[in-house]
Scaffold this motif. Sequence first.
Motif, PDB file in Angstrom:
ATOM      1  N   GLU A  49     -96.844 -23.035-108.501  1.00 12.34           N
ATOM      2  CA  GLU A  49     -95.525 -23.285-109.055  1.00 12.34           C
ATOM      3  C   GLU A  49     -95.301 -24.789-109.124  1.00 12.34           C
ATOM      4  O   GLU A  49     -95.555 -25.517-108.170  1.00 12.34           O
ATOM      5  CB  GLU A  49     -94.454 -22.624-108.196  1.00 12.34           C
ATOM      6  CG  GLU A  49     -93.091 -22.607-108.836  1.00 12.34           C
ATOM      7  CD  GLU A  49     -92.097 -21.784-108.043  1.00 12.34           C
ATOM      8  OE1 GLU A  49     -90.952 -21.682-108.488  1.00 12.34           O
ATOM      9  OE2 GLU A  49     -92.481 -21.255-106.980  1.00 12.34           O
ATOM     10  N   HIS A  58     -90.960 -30.420-111.756  1.00 14.10           N
ATOM     11  CA  HIS A  58     -90.849 -31.091-113.048  1.00 14.10           C
ATOM     12  C   HIS A  58     -90.028 -32.365-112.892  1.00 14.10           C
ATOM     13  O   HIS A  58     -88.950 -32.343-112.298  1.00 14.10           O
ATOM     14  CB  HIS A  58     -90.192 -30.179-114.083  1.00 14.10           C
ATOM     15  CG  HIS A  58     -91.013 -28.966-114.412  1.00 14.10           C
ATOM     16  ND1 HIS A  58     -91.856 -28.909-115.505  1.00 14.10           N
ATOM     17  CD2 HIS A  58     -91.141 -27.776-113.787  1.00 14.10           C
ATOM     18  CE1 HIS A  58     -92.466 -27.735-115.536  1.00 14.10           C
ATOM     19  NE2 HIS A  58     -92.044 -27.029-114.508  1.00 14.10           N
ATOM     20  N   ARG A  69     -83.828 -22.324-110.546  1.00 13.45           N
ATOM     21  CA  ARG A  69     -85.217 -22.793-110.505  1.00 13.45           C
ATOM     22  C   ARG A  69     -85.500 -23.692-109.303  1.00 13.45           C
ATOM     23  O   ARG A  69     -86.595 -24.193-109.160  1.00 13.45           O
ATOM     24  CB  ARG A  69     -85.552 -23.523-111.806  1.00 13.45           C
ATOM     25  CG  ARG A  69     -85.527 -22.622-113.036  1.00 13.45           C
ATOM     26  CD  ARG A  69     -85.822 -23.404-114.305  1.00 13.45           C
ATOM     27  NE  ARG A  69     -84.779 -24.391-114.570  1.00 13.45           N
ATOM     28  CZ  ARG A  69     -83.656 -24.127-115.261  1.00 13.45           C
ATOM     29  NH1 ARG A  69     -83.444 -22.899-115.706  1.00 13.45           N
ATOM     30  NH2 ARG A  69     -82.760 -25.048-115.473  1.00 13.45           N
ATOM     31  N   ARG A  89     -96.164 -23.836-117.219  1.00 13.26           N
ATOM     32  CA  ARG A  89     -95.345 -23.701-118.412  1.00 13.26           C
ATOM     33  C   ARG A  89     -94.422 -24.902-118.536  1.00 13.26           C
ATOM     34  O   ARG A  89     -93.846 -25.364-117.561  1.00 13.26           O
ATOM     35  CB  ARG A  89     -94.510 -22.421-118.350  1.00 13.26           C
ATOM     36  CG  ARG A  89     -95.348 -21.144-118.391  1.00 13.26           C
ATOM     37  CD  ARG A  89     -94.459 -19.927-118.306  1.00 13.26           C
ATOM     38  NE  ARG A  89     -93.479 -19.916-119.391  1.00 13.26           N
ATOM     39  CZ  ARG A  89     -92.490 -19.022-119.471  1.00 13.26           C
ATOM     40  NH1 ARG A  89     -92.351 -18.101-118.536  1.00 13.26           N
ATOM     41  NH2 ARG A  89     -91.648 -19.072-120.484  1.00 13.26           N
ATOM     42  N   THR A 118     -95.318 -33.485-120.990  1.00  9.49           N
ATOM     43  CA  THR A 118     -94.772 -32.925-122.219  1.00  9.49           C
ATOM     44  C   THR A 118     -93.948 -34.018-122.884  1.00  9.49           C
ATOM     45  O   THR A 118     -93.044 -34.584-122.251  1.00  9.49           O
ATOM     46  CB  THR A 118     -93.884 -31.705-121.934  1.00  9.49           C
ATOM     47  OG1 THR A 118     -94.665 -30.688-121.308  1.00  9.49           O
ATOM     48  CG2 THR A 118     -93.294 -31.150-123.234  1.00  9.49           C
ATOM     49  N   ALA A 140     -91.464 -25.289-120.727  1.00 10.81           N
ATOM     50  CA  ALA A 140     -90.056 -24.867-120.736  1.00 10.81           C
ATOM     51  C   ALA A 140     -89.126 -26.062-120.674  1.00 10.81           C
ATOM     52  O   ALA A 140     -88.151 -26.092-119.931  1.00 10.81           O
ATOM     53  CB  ALA A 140     -89.781 -23.910-119.573  1.00 10.81           C
ATOM     54  N   ALA A 141     -89.461 -27.096-121.476  1.00  9.17           N
ATOM     55  CA  ALA A 141     -88.737 -28.363-121.373  1.00  9.17           C
ATOM     56  C   ALA A 141     -87.251 -28.232-121.694  1.00  9.17           C
ATOM     57  O   ALA A 141     -86.421 -28.939-121.136  1.00  9.17           O
ATOM     58  CB  ALA A 141     -89.380 -29.398-122.299  1.00  9.17           C
ATOM     59  N   GLY A 142     -86.890 -27.322-122.590  1.00  6.73           N
ATOM     60  CA  GLY A 142     -85.489 -27.192-122.963  1.00  6.73           C
ATOM     61  C   GLY A 142     -84.598 -26.749-121.833  1.00  6.73           C
ATOM     62  O   GLY A 142     -83.377 -26.967-121.861  1.00  6.73           O
ATOM     63  N   ALA A 143     -85.186 -26.117-120.806  1.00 11.68           N
ATOM     64  CA  ALA A 143     -84.386 -25.634-119.679  1.00 11.68           C
ATOM     65  C   ALA A 143     -83.894 -26.767-118.798  1.00 11.68           C
ATOM     66  O   ALA A 143     -83.042 -26.553-117.939  1.00 11.68           O
ATOM     67  CB  ALA A 143     -85.216 -24.656-118.837  1.00 11.68           C
ATOM     68  N   ARG A 144     -84.407 -27.994-119.001  1.00 15.55           N
ATOM     69  CA  ARG A 144     -84.045 -29.097-118.114  1.00 15.55           C
ATOM     70  C   ARG A 144     -83.343 -30.237-118.855  1.00 15.55           C
ATOM     71  O   ARG A 144     -83.367 -31.380-118.419  1.00 15.55           O
ATOM     72  CB  ARG A 144     -85.305 -29.611-117.406  1.00 15.55           C
ATOM     73  CG  ARG A 144     -85.763 -28.684-116.280  1.00 15.55           C
ATOM     74  CD  ARG A 144     -87.126 -29.088-115.757  1.00 15.55           C
ATOM     75  NE  ARG A 144     -88.186 -28.685-116.674  1.00 15.55           N
ATOM     76  CZ  ARG A 144     -88.740 -27.485-116.693  1.00 15.55           C
ATOM     77  NH1 ARG A 144     -88.351 -26.567-115.852  1.00 15.55           N
ATOM     78  NH2 ARG A 144     -89.689 -27.191-117.564  1.00 15.55           N
TER      79      ARG A 144
END
Length: 392
Positions: free
Chosen positions: A20, A23, A381, A206, A184, A208-212
């Motif tokens: 895990e 980021h 998260r 993964r 990214t 998942a840049a938009g989540a941050r």
Amino acid sequence: MAAGIAVGLFSGSAAAAESEAAHVRVAAALLEEIVQNALPATITLPRELGEGGDKTFQMTALRYCGAGEKGNGRFRAAGRLGVGESRREPAFAADEVCRPGLAELAERAQPTFAEGTVLVDLEATWKHWELKLSAVRAVVTSKNGRPRPLSGLDKRMELLSVPSADLRIDIPAGATVVLHTMPTFLESAVEVAIVLADKAPAKPPRAAAGAREALLAGQANIGAEIPAAFANQVLGLLTGSQPLTIPVDREEVDLQNVALTGEGTGDAARLTLTGNATPRSVRETMRWTLAAGGEPLRASSVRMTAQLEDCGGLGTMAALGCNVRNGARAAAAEGFGRALTQRCEGQFVHELVSPLSLRFNVAGQRIELRGDLVRTALSARGLSAAAHLGTK
């Protein structure tokens, strides 16, 4: 006290999968500031490139231009061929650098760029835990102000390759932290996924840049989202086998076995930090618990519990001495906890942790960032934190 809280923020449940990732998102402006402090940098050119026998490129300016169509990182660099000092080092002006073509930029910037200035479009690509930097196109300025293509660059050409796996950091506890990173590239930031493991995972994390997106809200120029598993792995190395010494006001305290539990998000978030603490002045180990909640996280209390001797089964005089010692331990723990509660109660965690001073090495370059944490919170998260940092 600030350092103690900062350490606690990076702990959590160790039950999640080892791969895990944490980021870290860095704003383009901070990235450029960091890079600019490391310039000038010398890059050895492939034998096909260069003019007049010059096989080195002295990079003196670099601008991040966001992500390309395939997600590659786009950069624009300025510099000169050869080594030695120049009376006028190439540098970018504050106006738009990324939008015009290289030739247009060179003509527009005259006479800012001296004759022989090289402008280069660079692309960064990541694959199989390796980051590659390639030259896509380049021009050289001339006396008449008209740029011409750099000879030898007929197609995309790789300039350097840097491994992004097996990055080893020695820590005070005598252990080594092994990190694997994946960047990214975003429009105005770069996000780096960080995996803590003995070897690089077969599958990259993964993005998942938009989540941050919210990490860089307001004045923050760097943000992090840290899952509990990642945090606990780090704390296990930092405080599991040997104590970590931190300053608490005028005291030095040895911390061990630091852990975090958390539940809820937003205003309902509840964060509890626990561990063992041994103040150097009293040489007694206490169990400490720090509670915080809300969004942003705000400290509510610090409780210290003495670790007492078992006085049962002792003779009368021995039991009397044991009880006296236990009483002194309990009083010391209560007083220490009361003082820390007065210091922390009602304060935002990010204010208690600030100011920050971070030092690390990247590709042989020593980097030091200073500034303040501006927000901490719990999300689904993990723990999120945002800061405003700079190199000065």
